[in-house]
Design a protein around this motif. Structure first.
Motif, PDB file in Angstrom:
ATOM      1  N   ASN B 386       0.848  -1.199   0.000  1.00  0.00           N
ATOM      2  CA  ASN B 386       0.000   0.000   0.000  1.00  0.00           C
ATOM      3  C   ASN B 386       0.877   1.239   0.000  1.00  0.00           C
ATOM      4  N   TYR B 387       0.435   2.220  -0.750  1.00  0.00           N
ATOM      5  CA  TYR B 387       1.068   3.528  -0.679  1.00  0.00           C
ATOM      6  C   TYR B 387      -0.019   4.568  -0.429  1.00  0.00           C
ATOM      7  N   THR B 388       0.135   5.348   0.597  1.00  0.00           N
ATOM      8  CA  THR B 388      -0.846   6.390   0.908  1.00  0.00           C
ATOM      9  C   THR B 388      -0.156   7.737   0.950  1.00  0.00           C
ATOM     10  N   GLN B 389      -0.762   8.679   0.257  1.00  0.00           N
ATOM     11  CA  GLN B 389      -0.258  10.048   0.315  1.00  0.00           C
ATOM     12  C   GLN B 389      -1.449  10.959   0.588  1.00  0.00           C
ATOM     13  N   CYS B 390      -1.300  11.764   1.587  1.00  0.00           N
ATOM     14  CA  CYS B 390      -2.446  12.485   2.102  1.00  0.00           C
ATOM     15  C   CYS B 390      -2.030  13.928   2.347  1.00  0.00           C
ATOM     16  N   THR B 403      -6.397  14.431   9.838  1.00  0.00           N
ATOM     17  CA  THR B 403      -6.070  13.164   9.198  1.00  0.00           C
ATOM     18  C   THR B 403      -6.216  12.037  10.208  1.00  0.00           C
ATOM     19  N   PRO B 405      -5.552   8.252   9.903  1.00  0.00           N
ATOM     20  CA  PRO B 405      -5.192   7.026   9.193  1.00  0.00           C
ATOM     21  C   PRO B 405      -5.209   5.818  10.146  1.00  0.00           C
ATOM     22  N   ILE B 407      -4.128   1.765  10.301  1.00  0.00           N
ATOM     23  CA  ILE B 407      -3.395   0.708   9.600  1.00  0.00           C
ATOM     24  C   ILE B 407      -3.464  -0.557  10.450  1.00  0.00           C
ATOM     25  N   GLU B 417       3.105   2.192   3.188  1.00  0.00           N
ATOM     26  CA  GLU B 417       3.748   3.504   3.286  1.00  0.00           C
ATOM     27  C   GLU B 417       2.700   4.563   3.471  1.00  0.00           C
ATOM     28  N   HIS B 418       2.973   5.506   4.340  1.00  0.00           N
ATOM     29  CA  HIS B 418       2.022   6.603   4.534  1.00  0.00           C
ATOM     30  C   HIS B 418       2.769   7.927   4.572  1.00  0.00           C
ATOM     31  N   GLU B 419       2.368   8.827   3.708  1.00  0.00           N
ATOM     32  CA  GLU B 419       2.964  10.162   3.740  1.00  0.00           C
ATOM     33  C   GLU B 419       1.850  11.172   3.908  1.00  0.00           C
TER      34      GLU B 419
END
Lengths: 258, 480
Positions: B386-390, B403, B405, B407, B417-419
């Motif tokens: 998973n790639y998350t960009q927020c 935010t 999130p 997980i 990944e979370h950005e």
């Protein structure tokens, strides 16, 4: 008698309550190139930002008349549409907005201001192609986001390119030479020199004399502590290079007393 | 066209409809309120078979046992479900798009996309839903030649009952959540799409939802099935006129992608957001979920949410098939007093499943914008990725960005990944634009559009332009 293109009288300006410009007078006629030199913290960039209308700068006294109109009465975009351009010392990045999109918006904002029709995509491209040659700019750069990932030299060339496209009558170059190698400096200077004509004026702000070898000014002014303390011809720049700003600092009280 | 006489006949045929409907029926409205008779009334109005009615009643009875959720980062007075009308239909059913209410056409024209012209230019098939009924579906014949079914949900219940029975509720069960359950009881219309094996749908399919009537809720139901190897791109657009009352919109959308199938679902949501003081506007409480049932299937959600007083919406993907892919691209803008709590859920079940989440939140005025997302990796999901960009951007100092999130990983081979970033719209960026002659308002819209570019790139071309314009319109008055 020529009417001045821009006439600055007794300009006082502060940032965060601290006075930076303390009664600055400067008159520039069409066709002239003026240079402002001065030590760090003397108010050079403040002058550039005040003229361009940046909001954090508060004008506390004085007047600026541009093309016969009160410049200080206009907001930043109106000043730009009236023909004032600032080549930034640190051009910012605008992610996701391509150079083409950005400049097209700028061109058409200015055209709308002057009651002209929008320039269509084909003519915009034509204009870009023509002006890109001036500063040896790769047009592909305009497909990228504004200033994003540009080198220092690319950013400055991009500023001059924008100036060439927008064809301002009065351009302020804020330390455009900082961070440029000699080749980039030459390209930038050539761009400015091509644009010199009897209708336009330039104010070149610089810390070093070097740029003035390439853009030869008609007048040089020395800014110290928010005032112009010394004015002369292009030879003044060389003298400054030789003797350093300490020399004018010593002269300053005398100059101010005159 | 439904005449009063026909309705009276209907009422006669089923005794349940005698509760003071007469005058209201003349107007083709259900009276405000919610009870089993209303559920039956809707079912009869839609000419449904008994099995559908039984499903509705089951959902309604379950709904009575449920409580409204309160966990979202939104604030609104209690909804009086008895004050809403659950069915409204124009008296005259338009024969073609030419007869669609001019208000719809006008709204779209204001956004620079005349409905007719686009239909011609882009070859988009359109299903137009007006309040509770589908008023027109275009290009039906052409699609039928390929075996594609594209019709209103109501027609699907009548003409394709086997497909509806098989898939409806298989992704969002009737008992799923408060608003989905309510929808399962009182849903009125929406779109139904079935793409047969191996068929790539040659045009964009789209639905326009229009809430028009006063004090009416819209409860649409959409079901899209892409059989093995099928591809479809579907787009929904939403508008509603300005009203002082809050109106409820509780939709359910279910997507099913079989082996090697791809579904791309794009939304441009521009329901009425209420006025600057927060009066009126749509409550947009929506359940959207897609199941990647087969191996190598792919579901992609793209949403541009600029309207509604409140948005509560989490388009999600259940990644069951091995190597299946789920994507969520979102732009949510809140201005004035708007509130949004939106995001996604990516549930990794199959091996080598991949998900991508790109969320862009824009808050202006007094807007509150929350991203809420869950990435869940189950034990069997070997090598899940998973790639998350927020990213959030704030315009002014009265708004908020949040935010949340979540997980949950139960497989050690998973990579998640979370950005996240939050920034105020840069004074320096604004000055750079205004110094070039661009007005401050245009500068904000330029910068915000740039901020959203990664998401807009996912939209079908013609709608990316629409999204750009919509964002600019929605940002009007946010500076100054």
């Amino acid at each position: 008698m020529t009417t001045p293109l821009i006439e600055i009288k007794n300009l006082h300006a502060s940032v965060d309550g601290q006075e930076i410009l303390k009664g600055l007078d400067l008159t520039i006629n069409a066709g002239e190139v003026h240079s402002i030199m001065g030590p760090n913290g003397s108010g050079k960039s403040t002058l550039a930002n005040v003229l361009a209308g940046k909001e954090d700068y508060e004008v506390t006294d004085g007047s600026v008349v541009f093309h016969g109109k009160d410049l200080l009465d206009m907001d930043a975009s109106e000043r730009a549409c009236e023909g004032l351009f600032l080549a930034f010392q640190y051009p910012v990045e605008i992610p996701g907005v391509s150079g083409m999109q950005f400049l097209r918006a700028a061109i058409n904002a200015k055209r709308e201001h002057h009651g002209l029709e929008e320039l269509d995509a084909i003519n915009v491209m034509k204009l870009f192609r023509e002006k890109a040659k001036l500063v040896e700019l790769d047009l592909d750069m305009l497909k990228r986001s504004v200033n994003e990932g540009f080198s220092g030299g690319e950013k400055k060339r991009n500023e001059i390119f924008q100036m060439a496209v927008l064809e301002p009558t009065f351009s302020v170059l804020d330390e455009t030479d900082s961070g440029l190698d000699i080749d980039a400096l030459r390209i930038v200077a050539d761009g400015v020199n091509t644009m010199r004509d009897p209708e336009r004026a330039f104010l070149v702000i610089t810390h070093y004399q070097r740029l003035l070898n390439y853009i030869v000014p008609d007048f040089v002014h020395v800014l110290v502590d928010g005032r112009i303390v010394h004015s002369g011809g292009k030879e003044l720049a060389l003298e400054l290079e030789d003797k350093g700003y300490a020399w004018v600092d010593d002269e300053a009280p005398a100059a101010a007393a005159k | 066209m439904t005449t009063t006489q026909e309705i009276a006949n209907l009422a006669d045929a089923k005794r349940e409809y005698k509760y003071g409907f007469t005058t209201l029926i003349e107007q083709d409205y259900a009276p405000p309120g919610l009870n089993e008779d209303i559920v039956r009334f809707i079912s009869v109005k839609k000419g449904e078979p008994d099995w559908m009615l039984q499903q509705r009643l089951k959902a309604y009875r379950h709904w009575l046992t449920m409580e409204e959720p309160e966990w979202a980062f939104i604030d609104y007075p209690p909804i009086d479900f008895q004050k809403t009308s659950y069915y409204a239909a124009p008296k005259k059913r338009p024969e073609s798009l030419d007869e669609v209410d001019p208000e719809i056409l006008e709204t779209f024209e204001k956004l620079g996309i005349p409905l007719h012209e686009r239909e011609k230019l882009a070859g988009v098939a359109v299903d137009a839903v007006f309040d509770s009924v589908s008023v027109a579906t275009t290009f039906k014949g052409k699609l039928e030649e390929l075996g594609i079914i594209f019709c209103s949900f109501g027609e699907a219940v009548k003409n394709h009952p086997d497909l509806v029975k098989k898939y409806m509720g298989s992704v969002v069960p009737y008992s799923d959540n408060y608003f989905a359950t309510l929808n399962s009881a009182v849903f009125t219309d929406g779109s139904f799409v079935y793409i047969p094996p191996g068929v790539k749908c040659p045009m964009e399919l789209s639905t326009y939802f229009r809430i028009n009537a006063e004090n009416t809720g819209q409860f649409e139901r959409t079901l899209i099935i892409a059989d093995e190897g099928a591809h479809v791109s579907y787009l929904e657009g939403c508008t509603a006129p300005q009203r002082d009352e809050n109106q409820l919109h509780a939709a359910v959308v279910e997507l099913v992608a079989h082996k090697d199938a791809t579904i791309k679902y794009s939304t441009i949501q521009n329901w009425y957001p209420g006025d600057e003081n927060g009066k009126g506007g749509i409550y947009n409480f929506v359940t959207k979920r897609g199941a990647c049932r087969g191996d190598r299937s792919r579901i992609s959600w793209t949403q541009v949410e600029t309207g509604s007083a409140i948005t509560w919406k989490y388009p999600s993907c259940i990644l069951q098939g091995d190597d299946s892919v789920g994507e969520f691209y979102s732009v949510a803008l809140t201005n004035g007093r708007q509130q949004a709590d939106t995001g996604t859920k990516m549930v990794h079940i199959g091996k080598n499943t991949k998900s991508t989440i790109i969320s862009k939140g824009i808050s202006a005025g007094h807007g509150q914008n929350a991203y809420r997302g869950l990435v869940k990796v189950l034990p069997g999901a070997e090598n899940a990725r998973n790639y998350t960009q927020c990213d959030s951007i704030l315009i002014g100092d009265q708004c908020g960005a949040h935010t949340f999130p979540y997980i949950e990983s139960r497989n050690p081979t998973a990579s998640i990944e979370h950005e996240a970033s939050t920034s105020k719209i840069g004074e320096d960026q604004l000055f750079y634009c205004t110094q070039r002659g661009i007005s401050e308002e245009d500068a904000v819209s330029l910068i915000v559009n740039g901020f959203c570019k990664e998401v807009f790139n996912e939209l079908p071309m013609e709608f990316a332009v629409e999204a750009n314009k919509l964002l600019s319109v929605s940002l009007e008055g946010s500076v100054g």
